[in-house]
Design a protein around this motif. Structure first.
Motif, short mmCIF file in Angstrom:
data_model
loop_
_atom_site.label_atom_id
_atom_site.label_comp_id
_atom_site.label_asym_id
_atom_site.label_seq_id
_atom_site.Cartn_x
_atom_site.Cartn_y
_atom_site.Cartn_z
N GLU A 1 17.58 -2.27 5.18
CA GLU A 1 18.87 -2.32 4.50
C GLU A 1 18.73 -1.55 3.18
O GLU A 1 17.82 -1.82 2.39
CB GLU A 1 19.27 -3.76 4.23
CG GLU A 1 20.69 -3.94 3.74
CD GLU A 1 21.73 -3.82 4.84
OE1 GLU A 1 22.93 -3.77 4.50
OE2 GLU A 1 21.35 -3.76 6.02
N ILE A 2 19.60 -0.58 2.95
CA ILE A 2 19.54 0.22 1.73
C ILE A 2 20.72 -0.17 0.85
O ILE A 2 21.89 -0.01 1.25
CB ILE A 2 19.57 1.72 2.05
CG1 ILE A 2 18.38 2.10 2.95
CG2 ILE A 2 19.54 2.54 0.77
CD1 ILE A 2 18.36 3.54 3.37
N ALA A 3 20.44 -0.71 -0.33
CA ALA A 3 21.49 -1.26 -1.18
C ALA A 3 21.23 -0.91 -2.63
O ALA A 3 20.09 -0.65 -3.05
CB ALA A 3 21.56 -2.78 -1.01
N ALA A 4 22.30 -0.90 -3.43
CA ALA A 4 22.18 -0.64 -4.86
C ALA A 4 21.40 -1.76 -5.53
O ALA A 4 21.41 -2.91 -5.09
CB ALA A 4 23.57 -0.52 -5.47
N GLY A 5 20.69 -1.39 -6.61
CA GLY A 5 19.95 -2.37 -7.39
C GLY A 5 18.53 -2.62 -6.90
O GLY A 5 17.80 -3.41 -7.49
N LYS A 6 18.14 -1.94 -5.84
CA LYS A 6 16.81 -2.15 -5.28
C LYS A 6 16.05 -0.82 -5.26
O LYS A 6 16.64 0.24 -5.05
CB LYS A 6 16.94 -2.70 -3.85
CG LYS A 6 15.62 -3.16 -3.25
CD LYS A 6 15.86 -3.89 -1.94
CE LYS A 6 14.55 -4.41 -1.37
NZ LYS A 6 14.76 -5.16 -0.10
N ALA A 7 14.74 -0.87 -5.48
CA ALA A 7 13.91 0.33 -5.48
C ALA A 7 13.24 0.51 -4.13
O ALA A 7 12.77 -0.46 -3.52
CB ALA A 7 12.85 0.25 -6.58
N TYR A 8 13.18 1.75 -3.69
CA TYR A 8 12.56 2.11 -2.42
C TYR A 8 11.48 3.15 -2.67
O TYR A 8 11.54 3.91 -3.65
CB TYR A 8 13.61 2.66 -1.44
CG TYR A 8 14.68 1.66 -1.12
CD1 TYR A 8 14.60 0.83 -0.02
CD2 TYR A 8 15.79 1.51 -1.97
CE1 TYR A 8 15.57 -0.12 0.26
CE2 TYR A 8 16.77 0.57 -1.72
CZ TYR A 8 16.65 -0.24 -0.60
OH TYR A 8 17.61 -1.19 -0.33
N THR A 9 10.49 3.19 -1.79
CA THR A 9 9.45 4.20 -1.87
C THR A 9 9.67 5.22 -0.76
O THR A 9 9.91 4.85 0.39
CB THR A 9 8.05 3.58 -1.71
OG1 THR A 9 7.84 2.63 -2.76
CG2 THR A 9 6.97 4.65 -1.79
N LEU A 10 9.58 6.50 -1.13
CA LEU A 10 9.71 7.59 -0.17
C LEU A 10 8.39 8.35 -0.09
O LEU A 10 7.69 8.52 -1.09
CB LEU A 10 10.81 8.57 -0.58
CG LEU A 10 12.23 8.05 -0.66
CD1 LEU A 10 13.16 9.16 -1.16
CD2 LEU A 10 12.71 7.54 0.70
N GLY A 11 8.09 8.84 1.10
CA GLY A 11 7.01 9.79 1.29
C GLY A 11 7.56 10.94 2.12
O GLY A 11 8.33 10.72 3.05
N TRP B 1 -0.27 7.54 2.52
CA TRP B 1 -1.68 7.15 2.73
C TRP B 1 -1.81 5.69 3.16
O TRP B 1 -2.82 5.30 3.72
CB TRP B 1 -2.50 7.40 1.47
CG TRP B 1 -3.05 8.79 1.45
CD1 TRP B 1 -4.22 9.24 2.00
CD2 TRP B 1 -2.44 9.93 0.85
NE1 TRP B 1 -4.37 10.58 1.78
CE2 TRP B 1 -3.28 11.04 1.08
CE3 TRP B 1 -1.25 10.14 0.15
CZ2 TRP B 1 -2.99 12.32 0.63
CZ3 TRP B 1 -0.95 11.40 -0.30
CH2 TRP B 1 -1.82 12.48 -0.06
N GLY B 2 -0.79 4.88 2.92
CA GLY B 2 -0.84 3.51 3.37
C GLY B 2 -0.91 3.39 4.88
O GLY B 2 -1.30 2.35 5.42
N ALA B 3 -0.55 4.46 5.59
CA ALA B 3 -0.55 4.44 7.05
C ALA B 3 -1.56 5.41 7.65
O ALA B 3 -1.63 5.57 8.87
CB ALA B 3 0.85 4.79 7.58
N CYS B 4 -2.37 6.05 6.80
CA CYS B 4 -3.33 7.05 7.27
C CYS B 4 -4.74 6.47 7.24
O CYS B 4 -5.23 6.11 6.17
CB CYS B 4 -3.26 8.30 6.39
SG CYS B 4 -4.43 9.59 6.88
N HIS B 5 -5.38 6.40 8.40
CA HIS B 5 -6.67 5.73 8.48
C HIS B 5 -7.74 6.63 9.11
O HIS B 5 -7.43 7.62 9.78
CB HIS B 5 -6.53 4.43 9.26
CG HIS B 5 -5.63 3.45 8.58
ND1 HIS B 5 -6.07 2.60 7.60
CD2 HIS B 5 -4.30 3.21 8.72
CE1 HIS B 5 -5.06 1.86 7.16
NE2 HIS B 5 -3.97 2.22 7.82
N GLU C 1 0.81 -1.21 0.00
CA GLU C 1 0.00 0.00 0.00
C GLU C 1 0.85 1.27 0.00
O GLU C 1 0.44 2.31 -0.51
CB GLU C 1 -0.98 0.01 1.18
CG GLU C 1 -0.36 -0.12 2.55
CD GLU C 1 -0.35 -1.55 3.07
OE1 GLU C 1 -0.66 -1.76 4.25
OE2 GLU C 1 0.00 -2.44 2.28
N ALA C 2 2.06 1.20 0.56
CA ALA C 2 2.96 2.35 0.52
C ALA C 2 3.53 2.54 -0.88
O ALA C 2 3.72 3.67 -1.33
CB ALA C 2 4.09 2.17 1.53
#
Length: 319
Positions: A274-284, A162-166, A155-156
Motif C-alpha cells: 500500500e503506497i500512502a502519504a506520510g510514509k517513507a519507502y525505500t527504492l532500489g 543488497w538485502g536480496a543479493c546473496h 536490510e533493504a
C-alpha cells in the motif's frame, strides 16, 4: 446566449469511445503529466560485481563491515563514490572474475516521480552509452527494474538491493551454476558467509508474507521497436513473478537514450504494498545494458520515496 452546436450520433459515439478507452490508457502510463515541470534528480548506478549481503558483513572482504554491523547504511559511506566504485569493480578480477571487456563501470540516470489520485509514476531517463554486447540475453539489450520496500525489510532500508543479493545466487561465488534467485535472509534457517540454502517452512513464510516482510519489484524489458514487456512480483524466499502484472510502463528511445515511465496503482491489493502519504519507502534501481543478465547489471544505493511532501530523495507530488 451562445449557440449550442449539436453533436451527431457518430461524433458522440467517437467522443465516448475516446473517453472510455484512450484517456485511461494515458493516465495509466503518466502521459497526462507535464514531465517538463517535474523536478528530477540524477543518481549514479554502478556495477556491483560479486558484492553480496554476506560480503558486506565480513570484515576480511569489506573494510566497512564493522560500521555496517553497527547500523550504518551503505549510502552513508558510499554515496558520491558510485562511479569510482563501478570503474574499479567492473574490471578488477578480485571482485569480478569474468569481466566484460569494455564495459562501462557506471550509468547516470535522471529520476522523476509524480502521483495523481490513483497512481504513482516513476520516470527514468538514461543513455546506456557504448555497451559491449555480452550475449547473455539475446531478446533484450536493456532491462530496467525498480525494487520497493515499505519499511518491513530492515536490510533493504539500509542496503537497498543488497538485502536480496546473496553469495549462493546464480553466478555468485558460492552459487556457481545454481538457479537460486534473489531472496531475503530471514527466509532461511541459517545464513553463513556462503549464503543460506535451507528455506524455512511454508508456515513461517506465510506469516512473513502476511506481515509484509517481502520486497516488491517491477521490471520493463525494452525493445527499440515495440512496447516494453512488463513483469512485477515479490522477493521473499525467492523472486516470484505475479501471474498478471498490475504495473504498467511506457518506453521511448531517441539517439540511443531511453525514457522509461513506470505506473502503479497506489492501492493495488495484496501482494502489492500500500503506497500512502506520510510514509517513507525505500527504492532500489537496476539496469541491465548490453544484453546482460542476472548479476551483470548496474544498481543504485538505497533511495527513499514519499508522497506529496517529506524528507526523501524523491517526493511524488501532484503535477
Amino acid at each position: 446566449m451562445p449557440t449550442k452546436i449539436p453533436i451527431s450520433g457518430i461524433a458522440f459515439l467517437a467522443a465516448l469511445v475516446a473517453g472510455l478507452f484512450i484517456a485511461p490508457g494515458f493516465a495509466a502510463t503518466g502521459q497526462l503529466i507535464d514531465w517538463a515541470g517535474v523536478p528530477g534528480k540524477d543518481i549514479v548506478l554502478f556495477y556491483p560485481a560479486q558484492m553480496s549481503w554476506e560480503l558486506l558483513l565480513t570484515q576480511a572482504d569489506h573494510s566497512g563491515a564493522g560500521k555496517f554491523r553497527d547500523g550504518k547504511a551503505c549510502r552513508q559511506c558510499h554515496e558520491g563514490h558510485e562511479a569510482e566504485s563501478g570503474k574499479l569493480m567492473v574490471a578488477d578480477k578480485s571482485s569480478e572474475p569474468t569481466p566484460i571487456a569494455g564495459k562501462p563501470g557506471s550509468l547516470k540516470v535522471n529520476v522523476k516521480t509524480a502521483r495523481d489520485d490513483e497512481r504513482l509514476y516513476i520516470r527514468l531517463a538514461f543513455d546506456p552509452g557504448n555497451q559491449p554486447d555480452a550475449g547473455m540475453d539475446r531478446d533484450y539489450a536493456t532491462k530496467v527494474a525498480v525494487m520497493l520496500d515499505d519499511g518491513h525489510v530492515p536490510e533493504a532500508v539500509r542496503a537497498g538491493c543488497w538485502g536480496a543479493c546473496h553469495d549462493n545466487l546464480a553466478g555468485m561465488p558460492s552459487g556457481h551454476d545454481s538457479d537460486t534467485t534473489m531472496y531475503l535472509a530471514h527466509s532461511r534457517v541459517k545464513i553463513t558467509r556462503a549464503g543460506g540454502d535451507q528455506i524455512k517452512p511454508d508456515g513461517d513464510l506465510a506469516q512473513m508474507r502476511a506481515a509484509g516482510e517481502y520486497l516488491e519489484y517491477w521490471q520493463a524489458r525494452l525493445k527499440p521497436d515495440g512496447s516494453p514487456a512488463v513483469v512485477d512480483g515479490t522477493v521473499l524466499e525467492k523472486r516470484q513473478e505475479n501471474p498478471t502484472a498490475v504495473v504498467t510502463a511506457t518506453a521511448s528511445q531517441s539517439n540511443g537514450a531511453w525514457v522509461v515511465t513506470f505506473s502503479r496503482k497506489l492501492s493495488a491489493g495484496a501482494p502489492y504494498k500500500e503506497i500512502a502519504a506520510g510514509k517513507a519507502y525505500t527504492l532500489g534501481f537496476a539496469i541491465h545494458a548490453g544484453h546482460t543478465a542476472k548479476r551483470f547489471h548496474y544498481v543504485s544505493l538505497e533511495k527513499t520515496l514519499m508522497l506529496d511532501q517529506g524528507a526523501a530523495d524523491f517526493v511524488a507530488a501532484r503535477y
